[in-house]
Design a protein around this motif. Sequence first.
Motif, PDB file in Angstrom:
ATOM      1  N   PHE A 229       0.846  -1.190   0.000  1.00  0.00           N
ATOM      2  CA  PHE A 229       0.000   0.000   0.000  1.00  0.00           C
ATOM      3  C   PHE A 229       0.887   1.247   0.000  1.00  0.00           C
ATOM      4  CE2 PHE A 229      -2.803   2.720   3.023  1.00  0.00           C
ATOM      5  CZ  PHE A 229      -3.349   3.408   1.946  1.00  0.00           C
ATOM      6  N   VAL A 230       0.668   2.132  -0.963  1.00  0.00           N
ATOM      7  CA  VAL A 230       1.398   3.403  -1.064  1.00  0.00           C
ATOM      8  C   VAL A 230       0.391   4.531  -0.906  1.00  0.00           C
ATOM      9  CG1 VAL A 230       2.898   4.851  -2.482  1.00  0.00           C
ATOM     10  CG2 VAL A 230       3.067   2.366  -2.625  1.00  0.00           C
ATOM     11  N   TYR A 231       0.709   5.531  -0.078  1.00  0.00           N
ATOM     12  CA  TYR A 231      -0.294   6.555   0.206  1.00  0.00           C
ATOM     13  C   TYR A 231       0.322   7.939   0.401  1.00  0.00           C
ATOM     14  CZ  TYR A 231       1.289   5.890   5.042  1.00  0.00           C
ATOM     15  OH  TYR A 231       2.053   5.802   6.176  1.00  0.00           O
ATOM     16  N   GLY A 232      -0.517   8.953   0.235  1.00  0.00           N
ATOM     17  CA  GLY A 232      -0.226  10.315   0.643  1.00  0.00           C
ATOM     18  C   GLY A 232      -1.111  10.649   1.830  1.00  0.00           C
ATOM     19  N   THR A 233      -0.672  11.607   2.647  1.00  0.00           N
ATOM     20  CA  THR A 233      -1.419  11.906   3.869  1.00  0.00           C
ATOM     21  C   THR A 233      -1.316  13.383   4.207  1.00  0.00           C
ATOM     22  OG1 THR A 233      -1.652  11.305   6.212  1.00  0.00           O
ATOM     23  CG2 THR A 233       0.572  11.344   5.326  1.00  0.00           C
ATOM     24  N   GLY A 234      -2.324  13.906   4.896  1.00  0.00           N
ATOM     25  CA  GLY A 234      -2.308  15.300   5.308  1.00  0.00           C
ATOM     26  C   GLY A 234      -3.462  15.605   6.245  1.00  0.00           C
ATOM     27  N   GLY A 235      -3.268  16.638   7.096  1.00  0.00           N
ATOM     28  CA  GLY A 235      -4.331  17.007   8.018  1.00  0.00           C
ATOM     29  C   GLY A 235      -3.834  17.921   9.116  1.00  0.00           C
ATOM     30  N   LEU A 236      -4.521  17.865  10.249  1.00  0.00           N
ATOM     31  CA  LEU A 236      -4.266  18.740  11.390  1.00  0.00           C
ATOM     32  C   LEU A 236      -3.077  18.245  12.210  1.00  0.00           C
ATOM     33  CD1 LEU A 236      -5.332  21.052  13.325  1.00  0.00           C
ATOM     34  CD2 LEU A 236      -6.621  19.232  14.487  1.00  0.00           C
ATOM     35  N   ALA A 237      -2.244  19.192  12.666  1.00  0.00           N
ATOM     36  CA  ALA A 237      -1.153  18.892  13.595  1.00  0.00           C
ATOM     37  C   ALA A 237      -1.279  19.797  14.814  1.00  0.00           C
ATOM     38  CB  ALA A 237       0.205  19.086  12.933  1.00  0.00           C
ATOM     39  N   PHE A 238      -0.878  19.300  15.976  1.00  0.00           N
ATOM     40  CA  PHE A 238      -0.933  20.098  17.196  1.00  0.00           C
ATOM     41  C   PHE A 238       0.166  19.625  18.128  1.00  0.00           C
ATOM     42  CE2 PHE A 238      -3.977  16.669  17.085  1.00  0.00           C
ATOM     43  CZ  PHE A 238      -3.741  15.952  18.251  1.00  0.00           C
ATOM     44  N   GLY A 239       0.664  20.537  18.969  1.00  0.00           N
ATOM     45  CA  GLY A 239       1.749  20.159  19.857  1.00  0.00           C
ATOM     46  C   GLY A 239       1.974  21.164  20.958  1.00  0.00           C
ATOM     47  N   ASP A 240       2.720  20.735  21.991  1.00  0.00           N
ATOM     48  CA  ASP A 240       3.053  21.565  23.139  1.00  0.00           C
ATOM     49  C   ASP A 240       4.398  22.227  22.886  1.00  0.00           C
ATOM     50  OD1 ASP A 240       3.202  22.733  25.635  1.00  0.00           O
ATOM     51  OD2 ASP A 240       4.030  20.938  26.583  1.00  0.00           O
ATOM     52  N   VAL A 241       4.379  23.534  22.627  1.00  0.00           N
ATOM     53  CA  VAL A 241       5.587  24.297  22.325  1.00  0.00           C
ATOM     54  C   VAL A 241       6.000  25.083  23.563  1.00  0.00           C
ATOM     55  CG1 VAL A 241       6.607  26.078  20.875  1.00  0.00           C
ATOM     56  CG2 VAL A 241       4.951  24.473  19.891  1.00  0.00           C
ATOM     57  N   GLN A 242       7.255  24.922  23.966  1.00  0.00           N
ATOM     58  CA  GLN A 242       7.784  25.672  25.098  1.00  0.00           C
ATOM     59  C   GLN A 242       8.932  26.559  24.620  1.00  0.00           C
ATOM     60  OE1 GLN A 242       8.627  23.409  28.614  1.00  0.00           O
ATOM     61  NE2 GLN A 242       6.744  22.204  28.469  1.00  0.00           N
ATOM     62  N   ASN A 243       8.852  27.852  24.925  1.00  0.00           N
ATOM     63  CA  ASN A 243       9.843  28.819  24.480  1.00  0.00           C
ATOM     64  C   ASN A 243      10.396  29.595  25.667  1.00  0.00           C
ATOM     65  OD1 ASN A 243       9.715  28.739  21.417  1.00  0.00           O
ATOM     66  ND2 ASN A 243       7.559  29.046  21.908  1.00  0.00           N
TER      67      ASN A 243
ATOM     68  N   GLY B 187       2.528  14.493   4.177  1.00  0.00           N
ATOM     69  CA  GLY B 187       3.594  13.534   3.947  1.00  0.00           C
ATOM     70  C   GLY B 187       3.162  12.394   3.063  1.00  0.00           C
ATOM     71  N   ALA B 188       3.912  11.297   3.140  1.00  0.00           N
ATOM     72  CA  ALA B 188       3.645  10.111   2.328  1.00  0.00           C
ATOM     73  C   ALA B 188       4.232   8.901   3.026  1.00  0.00           C
ATOM     74  CB  ALA B 188       4.250  10.270   0.931  1.00  0.00           C
ATOM     75  N   GLY B 189       3.794   7.711   2.607  1.00  0.00           N
ATOM     76  CA  GLY B 189       4.307   6.510   3.235  1.00  0.00           C
ATOM     77  C   GLY B 189       3.993   5.256   2.449  1.00  0.00           C
ATOM     78  N   THR B 190       4.538   4.162   2.922  1.00  0.00           N
ATOM     79  CA  THR B 190       4.264   2.834   2.368  1.00  0.00           C
ATOM     80  C   THR B 190       3.938   1.892   3.517  1.00  0.00           C
ATOM     81  OG1 THR B 190       6.572   2.102   2.489  1.00  0.00           O
ATOM     82  CG2 THR B 190       5.867   3.222   0.470  1.00  0.00           C
ATOM     83  N   GLU B 191       3.105   0.898   3.229  1.00  0.00           N
ATOM     84  CA  GLU B 191       2.726  -0.079   4.249  1.00  0.00           C
ATOM     85  C   GLU B 191       2.621  -1.451   3.600  1.00  0.00           C
ATOM     86  OE1 GLU B 191      -0.441  -0.347   8.002  1.00  0.00           O
ATOM     87  OE2 GLU B 191      -0.481   1.337   6.607  1.00  0.00           O
ATOM     88  N   TYR B 192       3.017  -2.480   4.349  1.00  0.00           N
ATOM     89  CA  TYR B 192       2.997  -3.847   3.816  1.00  0.00           C
ATOM     90  C   TYR B 192       2.371  -4.780   4.845  1.00  0.00           C
ATOM     91  CZ  TYR B 192       4.512  -8.282   1.852  1.00  0.00           C
ATOM     92  OH  TYR B 192       4.534  -9.552   1.328  1.00  0.00           O
ATOM     93  N   ALA B 193       1.481  -5.654   4.370  1.00  0.00           N
ATOM     94  CA  ALA B 193       0.819  -6.629   5.238  1.00  0.00           C
ATOM     95  C   ALA B 193       1.732  -7.837   5.426  1.00  0.00           C
ATOM     96  CB  ALA B 193      -0.511  -7.049   4.641  1.00  0.00           C
ATOM     97  N   ILE B 194       2.338  -7.928   6.604  1.00  0.00           N
ATOM     98  CA  ILE B 194       3.248  -9.032   6.901  1.00  0.00           C
ATOM     99  C   ILE B 194       2.474 -10.325   7.094  1.00  0.00           C
ATOM    100  CG2 ILE B 194       5.034  -9.832   8.498  1.00  0.00           C
ATOM    101  CD1 ILE B 194       5.440  -6.842   9.224  1.00  0.00           C
TER     102      ILE B 194
END
Length: 268
Positions: A163-177, A211-218
């Motif tokens: 399986f080859v795919y592209g992906t995208g969406g919401l990102a969120f994180g705790d940023v400390q400065n 991003g993008a990725g690949t997946e294989y059913a073992i």
Amino acid sequence: MNNHLKGFAAAIALALASTSSMAADLSAPSFSSILPPAVQGLKPGFVWTGAYVGGNVGLAYGERQGHFGSDTVVSELGGWVRPKDDFQTFIGGAQAGYNWQTGLFVFGVEGDISYLDDVKALNMPRTVEGATYTANGTVTVLNSLEWLGTVRGRVGVAADRFFVYGTGGLAFGDVQNRASVEGTVTTRGVVTPLEPISGNGDETRTGYAVGAGTEYAITNNLTGKFEYLYYNLGTSKYDVGAAGEVADYHVRSDNTGNVVRAGLNFKW
């Protein structure tokens, strides 16, 4: 004589019929029955539809970029500086999602949460020559992403177990400065410490990831994946100043980076 021939012919016909019936009952062994046990359980034409959960580990990397300064020169170290440096750090976490397959196409949604061992201090020496003084100091801008989460769609093409795919969406994180300035001012040979300047801008920020990725059913229930993501949580902005004074200095820190990771999913 004719009766004997007829009886002999009938006997031959009966024997042939019995032999054919026995041959039909002795069917040849199927191809799958002679395969090794580990292979016999793999279904042909793997279907990606279903829910899954799993874990991942990898590397987060990129460039830290900070902006520190003042639009009005209010002290000996006035003006803007832009410290920057490369970073790379461990990232690891868990994910869960669901896929729908129609023909060769697979559509899915995935959410994940990851911990980052990510603390990066950007230090930049600063020297300002005035008419009657020389100021020497160090501007420190610390930018840290403690954890990162995403909720993304996945769209791709499956060739049986691959399986080859592209992906995208919401990102969120705790940023400390954090930001600070320390230094000295030399006037006519007399060295005087600068009053410390500091501030912070901790927050939970949102942005996007692609991003993008690949997946294989073992096996029929275990899949392995390799994935790249770029995340952008925007720019943190906050003010810093001496204790009890108006915060005349401003800090901007860019919160972007890249993730390369590998993972395993259990599908059902």
